[in-house]
Design a protein around this motif. Structure first.
Motif, PDB file in Angstrom:
ATOM      1  N   UNK A 129       0.937  -1.168   0.228  1.00 49.38           N
ATOM      2  CA  UNK A 129       0.028   0.009  -0.072  1.00 49.38           C
ATOM      3  C   UNK A 129       1.131   1.433   0.028  1.00 49.38           C
ATOM      4  N   UNK A 130       0.450   2.253  -0.484  1.00 47.18           N
ATOM      5  CA  UNK A 130       0.945   3.601  -0.505  1.00 47.18           C
ATOM      6  C   UNK A 130       1.468   4.036   1.131  1.00 47.18           C
ATOM      7  N   UNK A 131       2.387   4.706   1.177  1.00 45.69           N
ATOM      8  CA  UNK A 131       2.728   5.045   2.461  1.00 45.69           C
ATOM      9  C   UNK A 131       1.413   5.999   3.307  1.00 45.69           C
ATOM     10  N   UNK A 132       0.916   6.770   2.512  1.00 42.02           N
ATOM     11  CA  UNK A 132      -0.271   7.419   2.804  1.00 42.02           C
ATOM     12  C   UNK A 132      -1.378   6.759   3.510  1.00 42.02           C
ATOM     13  N   UNK A 133      -1.739   5.695   2.949  1.00 42.77           N
ATOM     14  CA  UNK A 133      -2.538   4.469   3.553  1.00 42.77           C
ATOM     15  C   UNK A 133      -1.947   3.740   4.741  1.00 42.77           C
TER      16      UNK A 133
END
Lengths: 361, 361
Positions: free
Chosen positions: A220-224
């Motif tokens: 997953x993306x870091x923002x997630x």
């Protein structure tokens, strides 16, 4: 200016004192020469707002140190996807207890990422009850067990915390958080969109047991990534500062009113009065939820026909009561009795119901 | 109440007229008896606010019918992950043009989902220019080409739209949207956190070419699906209504002031005045960005040493100018000159800079 009695299910009523405060400092926050909505989230002013809000929320909800608190952009639906990504391996089993519309939304968001299993469901009975704990079929390998503590549309609420065994319990408390004492330590994760009891729309809260943040989850993306969000104090990117600030004012207001014990008393009083009016109407008003699962927050009810439902909404609005139209999924009427809804509003509603029945019954 | 000159990079200054309007109707929106933040997003009142805001934004930015408009919770970083999930197949190439800090954030968010390729970078030169178009190495199989139209930290801006060939151009316009005329039809996707030119923090805008919504993308939750969001008018779940409303007030204000053509003139005037003050200081103030890539929105500059930087921030604050501290990634001073920052603020800053240099130069 005249303020209506607002029974909206969310975005919902806020305490007038909170709005007055927000209004009075909207152009100049504490002598800074700027609105709080114009100040950097990384500046000392907002950092203090953020820290105070977390501290006060921890006090209000008795959140133990074992649990981290996140303030999120967006509401509960986004979290339903993120918790699958953060706490389940790809395709791992997750147990869902289905007690209404929002339980199904939670399953839908998780479905691309996990093996969605229905541990129990009250759908066959039209969501008029919560599934009894002794009927739940839990998976031994589940990443977590998900429940919807209060179903905003169907007006069904778990009154006790179910014991679930090894897998941590994750719960959507969007519409009933802070409505009474709760043992947070029993939960792996509690999440809530703020636009009901906690404050304004546009911000959410996640309370998560810290040891769970060590789970690998899925790509997953870091923002997630919840662990990254916790490590950056919910400021991995620019957070919704104004909404967070308003949530903080509302939390302070709840503490000043006496905290969750006091709101539990008020919720009992408000919901008891409304259910009594419904049950005492000789069938003119109907709510068919099982007595021990009736929500103290959202009370859906029905008149004899849809034409009367519509007339009820129109006439109550003219009488200064707004937000009473039922959700399109079930129709009828819905009165939401969140913490910012005063006892007088419910008294006025009950009086109006009696009068309406006399005229149209 | 006294309002400071606010040069914050974001959350940033809003027009006083917008804040006054929001303040005056915070407890009772248009005679409804409730705040706009207390009204259902599905009620006729907010639906009208949402529709008006989209219509006015389309007028302001000349958005063609070929492009859909989304109002999102959360800011640009989330969109950087979502665009990879929606428009690239797993592991597909995406070309990134790297012109500063935020270009790198965009790559980081996409990295779990796509083959991140650096088509060009100005990092070796310290991000003092944008990579020249004739040096870009584009991939024939790229899902899209990503650029950061304006780098908020490094103060570097693309002054012209690059032509990129077959792959659609995706651009982060968070800090320069609505600062001047733009041919939206040249872009596959434009996205922006609102907390600079568009309005308040806590809401974002995505402008996406409709035919791209047919791309299959990657497995993802429905809440992460742009096509679903477009189909539900950005109301797949409860949107950040207050922020959306404030964005709407701000868009109306920009139209009333003369639209993007007028703001382009003001931006030229403001940024020219500030760069002239820097360049005319005999080296006391320094900005080393190439002249044709200097941002009209964010002007970072440096004094002879860090001690003087700190003194400048403290003294300017005492003189009624806030938000001038540079980003921690580069230090120094940064003045952001978004649409809500009046020409008088820049005149005051330039006067202060002259005075400060006389005292400390």
């Amino acid at each position: 200016m005249s303020r209506a009695f607002n029974f909206s299910a969310g975005p919902a009523a806020l305490p007038e004192a909170v709005l007055v405060r927000a209004r009075d400092e909207l152009l100049d926050w504490h002598g800074t020469g700027a609105s709080i909505v114009e100040l950097s989230h990384r500046g000392p002013e907002f950092m203090q707002v953020a820290a105070d809000t977390e501290a006060n929320l921890r006090t209000l909800l008795s959140i133990p140190d074992s649990h981290a608190v996140l303030f999120t952009a967006g509401g509960a639906t986004t979290q339903q996807a993120l918790m699958a990504l953060n706490f389940a391996t790809p395709g791992q089993a997750v147990d869902f207890v289905v007690s209404g519309h929002w339980s199904k939304v939670a399953m839908k968001q998780a479905a691309p990422y996990v093996d969605v299993r229905i541990a129990a469901s009250s759908e066959a009975g039209g969501f008029r009850d919560v599934p009894s704990r002794d009927e739940w079929k839990l998976s031994p390998d589940a990443a977590y067990v998900h429940v919807t503590a209060n179903e905003t549309i169907h007006g069904v609420e778990f009154r006790d915390i179910p014991v679930v065994g090894n897998a941590p319990l994750f719960a959507d408390f969007s519409s009933s958080i802070a409505s009474g004492p709760l043992d947070v330590s029993k939960f792996g994760l509690i999440y809530a969109g703020a636009q009901k009891n906690l404050g304004p729309v546009g911000v959410g809260v996640v309370i998560v047991r810290r040891d769970l943040l060590e789970r690998v989850g899925q790509p997953r993306a870091n923002i997630f990534n919840y662990a990254s969000q916790v490590a950056s104090d919910s400021m991995l990117n620019t957070p919704p500062t104004w909404n967070w600030y308003l949530l903080g004012l509302n939390v302070k207001w709840m503490l000043g009113e006496g905290g969750v014990a006091e709101f539990a008393r008020r919720s009992e009083r408000k919901s008891n009065a409304l259910y009594a009016a419904i049950d005492g109407s000789g069938g003119f008003y109907r709510n068919e939820v099982a007595a021990n699962a009736r929500s103290r927050m959202n009370v859906p009810f029905f008149l004899p026909d849809a034409e009367l439902d519509a007339r009820f909404v129109a006439e109550s609005r003219a009488a200064g009561m707004i937000g009473l139209k039922g959700h399109k999924a079930v129709g009828g009427i819905r009165a939401s009795l969140y913490n910012a809804v005063p006892v007088e509003a419910v008294d006025a509603l009950v009086g109006f119901m009696r009068d309406f029945q006399q005229r149209h019954g």
